[in-house]
Design a protein around this motif. Structure first.
Motif, PDB file in Angstrom:
ATOM      1  N   ASN A 326       0.826  -1.204   0.000  1.00 28.64           N
ATOM      2  CA  ASN A 326       0.000   0.000   0.000  1.00 28.64           C
ATOM      3  C   ASN A 326       0.865   1.261   0.000  1.00 28.64           C
ATOM      4  O   ASN A 326       0.561   2.240  -0.694  1.00 28.64           O
ATOM      5  CB  ASN A 326      -0.918  -0.008   1.214  1.00 28.64           C
ATOM      6  N   LEU A 327       1.958   1.234   0.769  1.00 25.55           N
ATOM      7  CA  LEU A 327       2.880   2.369   0.804  1.00 25.55           C
ATOM      8  C   LEU A 327       3.484   2.616  -0.575  1.00 25.55           C
ATOM      9  O   LEU A 327       3.568   3.767  -1.043  1.00 25.55           O
ATOM     10  CB  LEU A 327       3.976   2.096   1.838  1.00 25.55           C
ATOM     11  N   GLU A 328       3.903   1.542  -1.230  1.00 23.32           N
ATOM     12  CA  GLU A 328       4.501   1.696  -2.559  1.00 23.32           C
ATOM     13  C   GLU A 328       3.488   2.200  -3.580  1.00 23.32           C
ATOM     14  O   GLU A 328       3.809   3.060  -4.428  1.00 23.32           O
ATOM     15  CB  GLU A 328       5.109   0.356  -2.992  1.00 23.32           C
ATOM     16  N   ARG A 329       2.273   1.723  -3.502  1.00 26.06           N
ATOM     17  CA  ARG A 329       1.223   2.218  -4.397  1.00 26.06           C
ATOM     18  C   ARG A 329       0.921   3.687  -4.139  1.00 26.06           C
ATOM     19  O   ARG A 329       0.695   4.464  -5.075  1.00 26.06           O
ATOM     20  CB  ARG A 329      -0.044   1.381  -4.204  1.00 26.06           C
ATOM     21  N   GLN A 330       0.932   4.063  -2.866  1.00 28.11           N
ATOM     22  CA  GLN A 330       0.656   5.452  -2.520  1.00 28.11           C
ATOM     23  C   GLN A 330       1.753   6.381  -3.052  1.00 28.11           C
ATOM     24  O   GLN A 330       1.467   7.440  -3.610  1.00 28.11           O
ATOM     25  CB  GLN A 330       0.542   5.589  -0.998  1.00 28.11           C
ATOM     26  N   ILE A 331       3.004   5.983  -2.874  1.00 29.24           N
ATOM     27  CA  ILE A 331       4.112   6.797  -3.385  1.00 29.24           C
ATOM     28  C   ILE A 331       4.022   6.913  -4.908  1.00 29.24           C
ATOM     29  O   ILE A 331       4.234   8.002  -5.479  1.00 29.24           O
ATOM     30  CB  ILE A 331       5.463   6.206  -2.963  1.00 29.24           C
ATOM     31  N   ALA A 332       3.712   5.808  -5.575  1.00 31.83           N
ATOM     32  CA  ALA A 332       3.581   5.844  -7.034  1.00 31.83           C
ATOM     33  C   ALA A 332       2.463   6.791  -7.461  1.00 31.83           C
ATOM     34  O   ALA A 332       2.626   7.607  -8.382  1.00 31.83           O
ATOM     35  CB  ALA A 332       3.323   4.435  -7.572  1.00 31.83           C
ATOM     36  N   ARG A 333       1.327   6.701  -6.783  1.00 27.56           N
ATOM     37  CA  ARG A 333       0.173   7.543  -7.142  1.00 27.56           C
ATOM     38  C   ARG A 333       0.468   9.023  -6.926  1.00 27.56           C
ATOM     39  O   ARG A 333       0.211   9.865  -7.802  1.00 27.56           O
ATOM     40  CB  ARG A 333      -1.043   7.116  -6.319  1.00 27.56           C
ATOM     41  N   LEU A 334       1.002   9.349  -5.768  1.00 32.10           N
ATOM     42  CA  LEU A 334       1.265  10.752  -5.453  1.00 32.10           C
ATOM     43  C   LEU A 334       2.384  11.317  -6.323  1.00 32.10           C
ATOM     44  O   LEU A 334       2.345  12.490  -6.719  1.00 32.10           O
ATOM     45  CB  LEU A 334       1.617  10.892  -3.975  1.00 32.10           C
ATOM     46  N   SER A 335       3.391  10.489  -6.633  1.00 31.38           N
ATOM     47  CA  SER A 335       4.475  10.944  -7.506  1.00 31.38           C
ATOM     48  C   SER A 335       3.957  11.231  -8.910  1.00 31.38           C
ATOM     49  O   SER A 335       4.340  12.226  -9.557  1.00 31.38           O
ATOM     50  CB  SER A 335       5.593   9.898  -7.552  1.00 31.38           C
ATOM     51  N   HIS A 336       3.075  10.376  -9.385  1.00 31.83           N
ATOM     52  CA  HIS A 336       2.477  10.591 -10.707  1.00 31.83           C
ATOM     53  C   HIS A 336       1.697  11.901 -10.734  1.00 31.83           C
ATOM     54  O   HIS A 336       1.792  12.675 -11.704  1.00 31.83           O
ATOM     55  CB  HIS A 336       1.577   9.414 -11.072  1.00 31.83           C
ATOM     56  N   ALA A 337       0.941  12.161  -9.669  1.00 30.74           N
ATOM     57  CA  ALA A 337       0.149  13.391  -9.597  1.00 30.74           C
ATOM     58  C   ALA A 337       1.029  14.639  -9.608  1.00 30.74           C
ATOM     59  O   ALA A 337       0.627  15.689 -10.107  1.00 30.74           O
ATOM     60  CB  ALA A 337      -0.722  13.376  -8.349  1.00 30.74           C
ATOM     61  N   LYS A 338       2.232  14.521  -9.055  1.00 24.42           N
ATOM     62  CA  LYS A 338       3.157  15.644  -9.035  1.00 24.42           C
ATOM     63  C   LYS A 338       3.992  15.748 -10.318  1.00 24.42           C
ATOM     64  O   LYS A 338       4.801  16.672 -10.466  1.00 24.42           O
ATOM     65  CB  LYS A 338       4.096  15.516  -7.832  1.00 24.42           C
ATOM     66  N   GLY A 339       3.826  14.793 -11.211  1.00 22.80           N
ATOM     67  CA  GLY A 339       4.610  14.808 -12.430  1.00 22.80           C
ATOM     68  C   GLY A 339       5.985  14.202 -12.296  1.00 22.80           C
ATOM     69  O   GLY A 339       6.835  14.352 -13.191  1.00 22.80           O
ATOM     70  N   TRP A 340       6.233  13.492 -11.219  1.00 18.20           N
ATOM     71  CA  TRP A 340       7.533  12.839 -10.998  1.00 18.20           C
ATOM     72  C   TRP A 340       7.445  11.412 -11.555  1.00 18.20           C
ATOM     73  O   TRP A 340       7.280  10.432 -10.825  1.00 18.20           O
ATOM     74  CB  TRP A 340       7.872  12.818  -9.513  1.00 18.20           C
ATOM     75  N   HIS A 341       7.517  11.315 -12.843  1.00 16.35           N
ATOM     76  CA  HIS A 341       7.173  10.065 -13.518  1.00 16.35           C
ATOM     77  C   HIS A 341       8.199   8.963 -13.301  1.00 16.35           C
ATOM     78  O   HIS A 341       7.845   7.777 -13.251  1.00 16.35           O
ATOM     79  CB  HIS A 341       6.946  10.336 -15.007  1.00 16.35           C
ATOM     80  N   ASP A 342       9.472   9.318 -13.163  1.00 16.79           N
ATOM     81  CA  ASP A 342      10.484   8.292 -12.885  1.00 16.79           C
ATOM     82  C   ASP A 342      10.209   7.626 -11.540  1.00 16.79           C
ATOM     83  O   ASP A 342      10.263   6.396 -11.405  1.00 16.79           O
ATOM     84  CB  ASP A 342      11.883   8.906 -12.876  1.00 16.79           C
ATOM     85  N   CYS A 343       9.945   8.447 -10.550  1.00 19.13           N
ATOM     86  CA  CYS A 343       9.645   7.926  -9.212  1.00 19.13           C
ATOM     87  C   CYS A 343       8.368   7.091  -9.233  1.00 19.13           C
ATOM     88  O   CYS A 343       8.311   5.999  -8.654  1.00 19.13           O
ATOM     89  CB  CYS A 343       9.500   9.091  -8.229  1.00 19.13           C
ATOM     90  N   ALA A 344       7.349   7.594  -9.910  1.00 19.29           N
ATOM     91  CA  ALA A 344       6.071   6.873  -9.977  1.00 19.29           C
ATOM     92  C   ALA A 344       6.257   5.497 -10.599  1.00 19.29           C
ATOM     93  O   ALA A 344       5.733   4.487 -10.100  1.00 19.29           O
ATOM     94  CB  ALA A 344       5.055   7.683 -10.771  1.00 19.29           C
ATOM     95  N   GLU A 345       7.011   5.425 -11.686  1.00 19.01           N
ATOM     96  CA  GLU A 345       7.208   4.151 -12.367  1.00 19.01           C
ATOM     97  C   GLU A 345       8.029   3.187 -11.514  1.00 19.01           C
ATOM     98  O   GLU A 345       7.742   1.977 -11.451  1.00 19.01           O
ATOM     99  CB  GLU A 345       7.895   4.378 -13.708  1.00 19.01           C
ATOM    100  N   ALA A 346       9.049   3.715 -10.838  1.00 16.05           N
ATOM    101  CA  ALA A 346       9.887   2.851  -9.991  1.00 16.05           C
ATOM    102  C   ALA A 346       9.065   2.230  -8.872  1.00 16.05           C
ATOM    103  O   ALA A 346       9.197   1.029  -8.582  1.00 16.05           O
ATOM    104  CB  ALA A 346      11.048   3.657  -9.420  1.00 16.05           C
TER     105      ALA A 346
END
Length: 532
Positions: A326-346
């Motif tokens: 859940n933590l990893e999914r949350q980081i991916a979701r929030l990173s995507h929303a901020k436009g941090w696509h590398d972080c979101a994909e990782a």
């Protein structure tokens, strides 16, 4: 990952004392051992929560000069040199005209702490804002307890207190790199189930803060739990990470220390003495069991009737890995929303890899449920526990898996008072039958609802509220845990007496009552009615 978010929080450091991270055992050395081993206080937690009346070095010098003198009185020495924490007397009395919900609302101020002054050289870690404690002997902030407590704070309309709690947890992560078990120095070597990501959703839903505001802290907590995972080869482990035979990495509970827990020192020494294993291994497993929040349960034992057979660090838990998914999914979701696509994909890839490993190692197709995995024996554990609902709670199960878990819960874990903790009784441990716990009820109910198993969820909810109401109407209080059958018997087991308060019971019960306005619990009054 090229994105490196920085914290959005600017703490007023003038409002927070400098953190003193020395533990009582580190600071008082042989004096500490003498006090705990001679049981100067009935509860081992009492001494580690004391505040010294003078500089600790002077106290230790005085002890070393005096302890060998004839007639030396250790208890007298301690009372002379330490201020024993006294629970503040309150004028709180249950009002027989209050509903159960009103009673809970009146308890929040009683359980709230206002950290304006900090006792020098005590074990208490300073926090910048007000916070809610569980109650009873637990006079500090606890990590996973607080999420379930916050559910009720939200329902009671305490938005400012929720905001304070949110910023306290962000402060702890920023300061220590993780959320300690509780804000005591002797808790710093371990955490508790990582539920900060769940908290951030609650903060956003309540309008307290955007979940995005906490992305730096979420990243930092994830780094704490996964430290060293990229260096492991199959069969190796490091701190909280284990690399399995196929190269998959999953997590376990751990503690940086391998000494007796300071708040349960004598108890741990006695447990290790009854084991044939090296004492330091037993201590580490006891500490890791405390990090799990399930301290203690047959879930962690080699022999379900002997605490000395504890093997927590050899077990990969289904709930821990569900929370980390859940933590990893949350980081991916929030990173995507901020436009941090590398972080979101990782982090999306991390979550997918963890999900595949959970399905491979923790899901039992034969039994239709999730089980912990013993990585040292290379086989699943065979003891069904309420942790099997956690994948449903964080929505990682497939619809088919959820349906099978629901059937297993109905057949094997459903009790007259709600969701059973395990199938094991008579172990003497508090996280076993017949005891039931508020956080497990909440995760079971919400997990089942996520997949449309509303009838079973409602059964658990109604039965839990009935049990809580029965004790409230007979004794005008809420407690830490309950016997899951209609009776006035108190839950037992574990290392300390049943505690009143009680934060997470209040939170979950308050939230469930809002969701079930027709339940008879709404008509209950302290000492005045009986729920049939």
């Amino acid at each position: 990952m090229t994105d490196t978010p920085s914290s959005d929080f600017d703490y007023d450091t003038r409002a927070v004392s400098a953190a003193d991270t020395l533990t009582p055992a580190d600071r008082y050395q042989e004096l500490f051992v003498a006090v705990q081993m001679q049981r100067v206080f009935a509860d081992s937690k009492t001494f580690v929560d004391c505040a010294p009346r003078q500089h600790p070095e002077r106290i230790l010098e005085a002890y070393r000069a005096q302890n060998s003198e004839p007639g030396f009185d250790l208890r007298g020495f301690v009372l002379e040199h330490f201020e024993v924490y006294q629970r503040q007397p309150t004028e709180f009395v249950a009002n027989p005209d209050d509903t159960l919900a009103e009673h809970i609302d009146r308890l929040w101020p009683v359980l709230t702490r206002h950290p304006r002054q900090h006792p020098e050289f005590s074990s208490l870690l300073p926090l910048p804002h007000d916070y809610v404690v569980p109650g009873g002997r637990f006079t500090e902030l606890y990590y996973w307890d607080s999420y379930f407590t916050m559910l009720g704070l939200d329902e009671s309309g305490h938005c400012e207190l929720l905001r304070s709690m949110a910023d306290n947890f962000a402060y702890l992560i920023d300061t220590y790199g993780h959320v300690p078990n509780g804000n005591r120095s002797y808790y710093l070597s371990r955490s508790q189930p990582p539920v900060f990501a769940l908290m951030t959703d609650l903060f956003e839903e309540s309008g307290v803060h955007r979940a995005n505001d906490y992305l730096p802290q979420l990243r930092k907590e994830h780094a704490f739990w996964t430290d060293g995972d990229d260096q492991l080869r199959p069969g190796e482990s490091h701190r909280r990470c284990v690399c399995l035979a196929d190269g998959s990495v999953l997590n376990r509970y751990w503690d940086e220390r391998d000494t007796p827990r300071e708040e349960s020192y004598l108890e741990d020494v006695e447990t290790a003495r009854s084991s044939s294993r090296p004492a330091h291994e037993v201590y580490r497993d006891l500490r890791a069991g405390a990090e799990s929040g399930w301290d203690f349960s047959s879930r962690w034992l080699g022999d379900p009737q002997r605490l000395s057979s504890i093997r927590t660090t050899q077990i990969i838990p289904v709930d821990l890995n569900s929370f980390l998914y859940n933590l990893e999914r949350q980081i991916a979701r929030l990173s995507h929303a901020k436009g941090w696509h590398d972080c979101a994909e990782a982090f999306r890839q991390r979550a997918e890899a963890r999900l595949a490993a959970i399905d491979r190692y923790l899901w039992s197709e034969q039994h239709g449920a999730y089980f912990d995995y013993d990585w040292c024996l290379a086989k699943p554990r065979d003891n069904l526990t309420a942790a099997t609902v956690t994948p449903l709670f964080v929505k990682l199960a497939s619809a088919e898996q959820a349906a099978r878990v629901a059937e297993v819960v109905r057949e094997r874990l459903l009790a007259p008072g709600g969701l059973s903790t395990t199938e094991v009784g008579g172990s003497g441990e508090q996280w076993d039958r017949p005891n039931g716990w508020a956080p497990l009820q909440w995760m079971g109910i919400r997990g089942l609802q996520h997949y449309g198993h509303d009838a079973l969820a409602l059964q658990i909810e109604e039965r839990w509220l009935k049990i809580v109401s029965l004790l409230f109407e007979s004794e005008s209080k809420l407690v830490e845990k309950y016997v899951l059958r209609p009776c006035t018997e108190h839950a037992g087991g574990g290392e300390y007496p049943l505690q009143d308060g009680f934060g997470w019971t209040n939170g979950v019960t308050r939230k469930l009552m809002q969701a079930d306005p027709s339940h008879e619990a709404h008509r209950c009054r302290a000492g005045r009615c009986r729920v049939e």
